[in-house]
Design a protein around this motif. Sequence first.
Motif, PDB file in Angstrom:
ATOM      1  N   ARG A   1       0.670  -1.217   0.051  1.00 63.61           N
ATOM      2  CA  ARG A   1      -0.135   0.045  -0.008  1.00 63.61           C
ATOM      3  C   ARG A   1       0.850   1.308  -0.063  1.00 63.61           C
ATOM      4  NH1 ARG A   1      -3.235  -3.229  -1.215  1.00 63.61           N
ATOM      5  NH2 ARG A   1      -4.839  -4.198   0.030  1.00 63.61           N
ATOM      6  N   ALA A   2       1.919   1.072  -0.864  1.00 60.95           N
ATOM      7  CA  ALA A   2       2.993   2.274  -0.566  1.00 60.95           C
ATOM      8  C   ALA A   2       2.375   3.478  -1.192  1.00 60.95           C
ATOM      9  CB  ALA A   2       4.295   1.904  -1.164  1.00 60.95           C
ATOM     10  N   ASN A   3       1.611   3.504  -2.239  1.00 64.13           N
ATOM     11  CA  ASN A   3       0.905   4.677  -2.708  1.00 64.13           C
ATOM     12  C   ASN A   3       0.008   5.450  -1.691  1.00 64.13           C
ATOM     13  OD1 ASN A   3       2.586   4.214  -5.232  1.00 64.13           O
ATOM     14  ND2 ASN A   3       1.058   3.170  -6.242  1.00 64.13           N
ATOM     15  N   LEU A   4      -0.952   4.249  -1.158  1.00 71.11           N
ATOM     16  CA  LEU A   4      -1.730   5.264  -0.276  1.00 71.11           C
ATOM     17  C   LEU A   4      -0.795   5.824   1.120  1.00 71.11           C
ATOM     18  CD1 LEU A   4      -4.683   5.427   0.609  1.00 71.11           C
ATOM     19  CD2 LEU A   4      -4.352   3.310   1.717  1.00 71.11           C
ATOM     20  N   VAL A   5       0.042   5.209   1.467  1.00 63.41           N
ATOM     21  CA  VAL A   5       0.932   5.418   2.614  1.00 63.41           C
ATOM     22  C   VAL A   5       1.532   6.796   2.278  1.00 63.41           C
ATOM     23  CG1 VAL A   5       2.966   4.921   3.897  1.00 63.41           C
ATOM     24  CG2 VAL A   5       1.327   3.420   3.408  1.00 63.41           C
ATOM     25  N   ILE A   6       2.156   6.960   1.003  1.00 64.77           N
ATOM     26  CA  ILE A   6       2.570   8.371   0.659  1.00 64.77           C
ATOM     27  C   ILE A   6       1.451   9.264   0.499  1.00 64.77           C
ATOM     28  CG2 ILE A   6       3.852   9.316  -1.326  1.00 64.77           C
ATOM     29  CD1 ILE A   6       5.272   6.819  -1.770  1.00 64.77           C
ATOM     30  N   ALA A   7       0.468   9.117  -0.358  1.00 65.98           N
ATOM     31  CA  ALA A   7      -0.500   9.949  -0.257  1.00 65.98           C
ATOM     32  C   ALA A   7      -1.194  10.507   0.887  1.00 65.98           C
ATOM     33  CB  ALA A   7      -1.744   9.505  -1.206  1.00 65.98           C
ATOM     34  N   MET A   8      -1.389   9.534   1.726  1.00 65.81           N
ATOM     35  CA  MET A   8      -1.804   9.809   3.151  1.00 65.81           C
ATOM     36  C   MET A   8      -0.637  10.858   4.109  1.00 65.81           C
ATOM     37  SD  MET A   8      -3.721   6.590   4.235  1.00 65.81           S
ATOM     38  CE  MET A   8      -4.208   7.256   6.019  1.00 65.81           C
ATOM     39  N   GLY A   9       0.623  10.866   3.670  1.00 66.81           N
ATOM     40  CA  GLY A   9       1.617  11.743   4.134  1.00 66.81           C
ATOM     41  C   GLY A   9       2.021  11.094   5.505  1.00 66.81           C
ATOM     42  N   LEU A  10       1.594   9.628   5.502  1.00 67.73           N
ATOM     43  CA  LEU A  10       2.219   9.051   6.926  1.00 67.73           C
ATOM     44  C   LEU A  10       3.606   9.141   7.047  1.00 67.73           C
ATOM     45  CD1 LEU A  10      -0.058   5.684   6.813  1.00 67.73           C
ATOM     46  CD2 LEU A  10      -0.318   7.965   8.032  1.00 67.73           C
ATOM     47  N   PRO A  11       4.137   9.422   8.027  1.00 66.11           N
ATOM     48  CA  PRO A  11       5.838   9.220   8.614  1.00 66.11           C
ATOM     49  C   PRO A  11       6.174   8.026   8.450  1.00 66.11           C
ATOM     50  CG  PRO A  11       4.519   9.731  10.659  1.00 66.11           C
ATOM     51  CD  PRO A  11       3.397   9.640   9.557  1.00 66.11           C
ATOM     52  N   VAL A  12       6.657   7.272   7.439  1.00 64.10           N
ATOM     53  CA  VAL A  12       7.259   6.181   7.057  1.00 64.10           C
ATOM     54  C   VAL A  12       8.429   6.386   6.499  1.00 64.10           C
ATOM     55  CG1 VAL A  12       6.953   3.761   6.247  1.00 64.10           C
ATOM     56  CG2 VAL A  12       5.072   4.916   7.269  1.00 64.10           C
ATOM     57  N   PRO A  13       9.579   5.922   6.903  1.00 64.77           N
ATOM     58  CA  PRO A  13      10.974   6.059   6.107  1.00 64.77           C
ATOM     59  C   PRO A  13      10.940   5.816   4.774  1.00 64.77           C
ATOM     60  CG  PRO A  13      11.517   5.391   8.416  1.00 64.77           C
ATOM     61  CD  PRO A  13       9.822   5.143   8.188  1.00 64.77           C
ATOM     62  N   HIS A  14      11.465   6.406   3.941  1.00 70.84           N
ATOM     63  CA  HIS A  14      11.496   5.746   2.527  1.00 70.84           C
ATOM     64  C   HIS A  14      12.116   4.706   2.320  1.00 70.84           C
ATOM     65  CE1 HIS A  14      11.389   6.004  -1.755  1.00 70.84           C
ATOM     66  NE2 HIS A  14      12.592   5.937  -1.845  1.00 70.84           N
ATOM     67  N   SER A  15      13.002   4.104   3.227  1.00 67.84           N
ATOM     68  CA  SER A  15      13.657   3.023   3.116  1.00 67.84           C
ATOM     69  C   SER A  15      12.924   1.874   3.449  1.00 67.84           C
ATOM     70  CB  SER A  15      14.892   3.002   4.011  1.00 67.84           C
ATOM     71  OG  SER A  15      14.594   3.079   5.340  1.00 67.84           O
ATOM     72  N   ILE A  16      12.034   2.076   4.333  1.00 67.69           N
ATOM     73  CA  ILE A  16      11.056   1.124   4.594  1.00 67.69           C
ATOM     74  C   ILE A  16      10.248   0.437   3.359  1.00 67.69           C
ATOM     75  CG2 ILE A  16       9.136   0.254   6.141  1.00 67.69           C
ATOM     76  CD1 ILE A  16      11.358   0.388   7.776  1.00 67.69           C
ATOM     77  N   LEU A  17       9.884   1.599   2.478  1.00 62.03           N
ATOM     78  CA  LEU A  17       9.075   1.319   1.382  1.00 62.03           C
ATOM     79  C   LEU A  17       9.549   0.788   0.090  1.00 62.03           C
ATOM     80  CD1 LEU A  17       6.539   4.586   1.782  1.00 62.03           C
ATOM     81  CD2 LEU A  17       6.108   2.219   2.671  1.00 62.03           C
ATOM     82  N   SER A  18      10.769   1.324   0.067  1.00 62.72           N
ATOM     83  CA  SER A  18      11.472   0.909  -1.113  1.00 62.72           C
ATOM     84  C   SER A  18      12.467  -0.112  -1.008  1.00 62.72           C
ATOM     85  CB  SER A  18      12.325   2.282  -1.819  1.00 62.72           C
ATOM     86  OG  SER A  18      13.261   2.452  -0.597  1.00 62.72           O
ATOM     87  N   ALA A  19      12.984  -0.479  -0.174  1.00 64.90           N
ATOM     88  CA  ALA A  19      14.068  -1.629   0.095  1.00 64.90           C
ATOM     89  C   ALA A  19      13.390  -2.832  -0.267  1.00 64.90           C
ATOM     90  CB  ALA A  19      14.701  -1.498   1.438  1.00 64.90           C
ATOM     91  N   LYS A  20      14.191  -3.806  -0.659  1.00 61.73           N
ATOM     92  CA  LYS A  20      13.693  -5.178  -0.963  1.00 61.73           C
ATOM     93  C   LYS A  20      14.028  -6.173   0.464  1.00 61.73           C
ATOM     94  CE  LYS A  20      12.576  -4.325  -4.966  1.00 61.73           C
ATOM     95  NZ  LYS A  20      11.283  -3.649  -5.021  1.00 61.73           N
ATOM     96  N   LYS A  21      14.469  -5.506   1.465  1.00 63.59           N
ATOM     97  CA  LYS A  21      14.649  -6.659   2.576  1.00 63.59           C
ATOM     98  C   LYS A  21      13.998  -6.034   3.833  1.00 63.59           C
ATOM     99  CE  LYS A  21      19.033  -3.881   3.443  1.00 63.59           C
ATOM    100  NZ  LYS A  21      20.480  -3.935   3.810  1.00 63.59           N
ATOM    101  N   ILE A  22      14.003  -6.746   4.815  1.00 59.47           N
ATOM    102  CA  ILE A  22      13.292  -6.388   6.246  1.00 59.47           C
ATOM    103  C   ILE A  22      14.276  -5.798   7.101  1.00 59.47           C
ATOM    104  CG2 ILE A  22      11.951  -7.402   8.035  1.00 59.47           C
ATOM    105  CD1 ILE A  22      10.399  -7.260   5.115  1.00 59.47           C
ATOM    106  N   PRO A  23      14.145  -4.820   7.710  1.00 59.02           N
ATOM    107  CA  PRO A  23      15.236  -4.500   8.856  1.00 59.02           C
ATOM    108  C   PRO A  23      15.002  -5.196  10.204  1.00 59.02           C
ATOM    109  CG  PRO A  23      13.368  -2.853   8.825  1.00 59.02           C
ATOM    110  CD  PRO A  23      13.292  -3.887   7.456  1.00 59.02           C
ATOM    111  N   TYR A  24      15.579  -6.379  10.254  1.00 56.71           N
ATOM    112  CA  TYR A  24      15.203  -7.122  11.217  1.00 56.71           C
ATOM    113  C   TYR A  24      16.074  -6.733  12.353  1.00 56.71           C
ATOM    114  CZ  TYR A  24      13.684 -12.047  12.329  1.00 56.71           C
ATOM    115  OH  TYR A  24      12.855 -12.995  12.885  1.00 56.71           O
TER     116      TYR A  24
END
Length: 170
Positions: A121-144
């Motif tokens: 739901r990255a487009n929705l998250v961005i459109a809503m202006g939620l403060p989620v770091p870009h790295s969380i939305l764009s990276a292909k890995k999980i910050p374990y």
Amino acid sequence: MIVGIVFLVFPLCLVLAALTDIFEMTIPNRIPAVLLGAFLLVAPFSGLGWSGFGMHMAAAALVFSGGFALFALNVMGGGDAKLLTAAAVWFGLTKSLLVFLIYVGYAGGVLTLLILLLRARANLVIAMGLPVPHSILSAKKIPYGIAIAIGGLASYAQSPLVTQALESLH
């Protein structure tokens, strides 16, 4: 001083690792190095004998072996494996290590599901202006590192060093 190190270094290192993993998708090598170094500094003064110290090193070796295997299979990042190893040394080969690893596993599962949901739901998250770091939305890995921090903080009170430090305060 030793009690202060026990109560401050482990939690602070885990929180710092989680924060750097969230924003940079990496865990600096100095964080696991500080965790391991602080353990080596505290261990002689915490009442651990040679056999107890060996059990803590064995826990680190066991977790490192598993982490290395997961890294080799491209399932876990190298920073995550190092952080997990450095945290495991604080628990030793005790029941608290198993509790720690179970908490990390559960936290990792929930974290993975949440991040995959956010990414779907990255487009929705961005459109809503939620403060989620870009790295969380764009990276292909999980910050374990986040899951390791959650598991470590949730189980830390059961670790032998904390219980020993608490006993020394009484």
